[in-house]
Design a protein around this motif. Sequence first.
Motif, PDB file in Angstrom:
ATOM      1  N   LEU A  36      35.876  33.532  39.492  1.00 20.11           N
ATOM      2  CA  LEU A  36      36.783  34.002  38.456  1.00 20.11           C
ATOM      3  C   LEU A  36      36.066  34.041  37.114  1.00 20.11           C
ATOM      4  CD1 LEU A  36      39.989  31.956  39.399  1.00 20.11           C
ATOM      5  CD2 LEU A  36      39.365  34.268  40.121  1.00 20.11           C
ATOM      6  N   PHE A  41      42.939  30.002  31.182  1.00 18.72           N
ATOM      7  CA  PHE A  41      44.001  29.518  32.060  1.00 18.72           C
ATOM      8  C   PHE A  41      44.643  28.265  31.464  1.00 18.72           C
ATOM      9  CE2 PHE A  41      41.191  31.733  35.103  1.00 18.72           C
ATOM     10  CZ  PHE A  41      42.129  32.526  35.763  1.00 18.72           C
ATOM     11  N   LEU A  62      47.357  32.467  37.907  1.00 13.92           N
ATOM     12  CA  LEU A  62      46.707  32.120  39.163  1.00 13.92           C
ATOM     13  C   LEU A  62      47.584  31.125  39.912  1.00 13.92           C
ATOM     14  CD1 LEU A  62      44.128  31.938  41.046  1.00 13.92           C
ATOM     15  CD2 LEU A  62      43.391  30.046  39.556  1.00 13.92           C
ATOM     16  N   ALA A  90      44.845  32.285  47.422  1.00 12.03           N
ATOM     17  CA  ALA A  90      44.731  32.303  45.962  1.00 12.03           C
ATOM     18  C   ALA A  90      45.242  33.648  45.472  1.00 12.03           C
ATOM     19  CB  ALA A  90      43.289  32.091  45.525  1.00 12.03           C
ATOM     20  N   TYR A 105      45.286  35.579  42.243  1.00  8.62           N
ATOM     21  CA  TYR A 105      44.850  35.747  40.857  1.00  8.62           C
ATOM     22  C   TYR A 105      45.341  37.102  40.385  1.00  8.62           C
ATOM     23  CZ  TYR A 105      41.779  36.561  36.843  1.00  8.62           C
ATOM     24  OH  TYR A 105      41.289  36.848  35.583  1.00  8.62           O
ATOM     25  N   PRO A 145      45.570  38.882  36.932  1.00  3.06           N
ATOM     26  CA  PRO A 145      45.385  38.933  35.478  1.00  3.06           C
ATOM     27  C   PRO A 145      46.281  39.998  34.858  1.00  3.06           C
ATOM     28  CG  PRO A 145      43.621  40.120  36.574  1.00  3.06           C
ATOM     29  CD  PRO A 145      44.453  39.505  37.661  1.00  3.06           C
TER      30      PRO A 145
END
Length: 605
Positions: free
Chosen positions: A449, A455, A499, A512, A514, A516
């Motif tokens: 990442l 984060f 996330l 996971a 993620y 954005p």
Amino acid sequence: MPDDANKPHKHTEHSASAYNRLRRLQEHSRANIPAVLAHRSTSTFTLHREPLPIEANDSVLVTIYPQDPFISEPEVRTMNAHDIAPGLINSRVRVQGRPSQLAVPDEDGNYMFWPGDPRFDQVNVFYFTTFTLRMYERYARRALPWAFPSPRLTVNPHAGRQANAFYSEQDRLLGFHAFEANGDRISTAHSADIIAHEAAHAVLDGLRDLYNESFGLGPSAYHESFADITSMLVALHDDSLVRRLLDWTDGDLRTNNFVTQVAEHLTQALLEADDLRLQAHNIYLRNAFNDFVLMPFDELEYDPVEPEFTLGRQPHNYSRLLTGLFYDIFSGIYEYQTQTCPPHIAIYRARDAAGAMLVFSIEIGAIGEFDYTDVGRCLLAADEILYNGRYYDVIARRLDERRIITADDCGAYIAQMRQMPAVSLPDTINSAMASALFLERDIIPALELDPDAEFVPMAAYRNANDYAFLTYFLTRRITLDGEQFRQFNDAKVDLFGGLTLSFDPNGRLRHACYRPIRDEDERQIKILLADLIAHDRITEAEMLNGDVVTGMRAAGFRLDASILNRPGAGQLIKYPVMHDQFSTDRTDIVTYLRQMGAQMRSSRD
């Protein structure tokens, strides 16, 4: 004559032996009766009050509408005694009203009232709000929080006189209105579909509170779809409705039916035209039985000419695509189950598998902005984790048919998921600092990442099946710039991304998500905000009183820069009240129902 002819018959010997044993036992019992009674008296002569066994007092009877007042008469159902107390309150839900006017149980401890009595409305909303929460807690395998710092959600069955029901996060309230249609009083508090729909907004807000902060089409439409799906799931928990469903469809759930038709816009006018009924079955709006497919955002109109049959970019409208996808998956799982069990059992198994995957896909999914492709991936992942890919073919096929994810991309996503890096959850993460250090030390390098992404730890929790979840969020503040934003030009708007990490009972990283904040998210949200501003759905903060908001159905408001103590044109905030308006225009309803009736007749031919 043979020698053994004079011997007693074997059965005769056994019979005599049994008779003698019984006689001796009887004589023994008679001889000891006084002693037995004397011994018993030492324990039975007491006037101490004994508690009723828990098992004999663990449920009470309530009278409710099983789905909608336009489908059937009220029926009696049972409710867990621990979930209902005098005054209609439990650990998570309470009914609003004067104490002297709230329903109390009869002498047998039951809450059985009839429509026309305000207490019936109270019991109906209390029952279905509680049922909706408990249903999702069962699927989530954990206690689900509300989005506000209070253990109880308040429900008001007599909130006012409009064709309206709502969920208000700031008031911690579900409100149900009544309205007049063709001379009759119609109460939204009588419809299980509507109650479950509004309760679902509150449940989802507790699961993912940033969805209700976003102006994005994905989160906004997902809220409405989740609420409509909830109405279907609640209906599928009632065996009388399940039997009617199987009877209606002859076991073919690909036939249009009353479970797929959510009573979001229903009024009494639907019943008054004979040609609006199909074989004695009432026709509903917001139909999950549809063939909508994913379209490019720029091809979606804000206000289509025929919104009932055209996908648009208003959340209620756009939600129907995802609702249809869920029903496709549910019916596909049902068909899978009928290969090994009767339809009546198959429908229950399909309901719970689809419901569990729905909730798990939220738990492992995006926390901020997202689109329906993100939702589809998480449904695939939920099946992979919970059922070891048992329903992959069903889900992948439906995603492909709806043009959300191609079949090849579905396979590629699962293959990628099965190659997750070997990351294990620490034994203890009991603070935001510990979560941030774990992210920085283990997760960012393993998942490659962006190390500069800011984060912020959001939550860490574990369910009863020992699956653990960690969430982190990201923000981006954008500025509205253009004449289409009118008086709100130069105002700021916050966008959210983040996330989600999901770990199995062995502490192994399984998924996971993620997601954005993308430039495309920003572009779409600006277009959607311009739509809302053009339709007077954004207002000033000082105008947020009950009368104005109700009339305008405000979707957002501006906080003045002076309140925020910073220069500029202020900030636009999503209004934390979700209104569901019901059409009372008889002409529009008749036109729609004639079209829908033709479609339904065609589907049954």
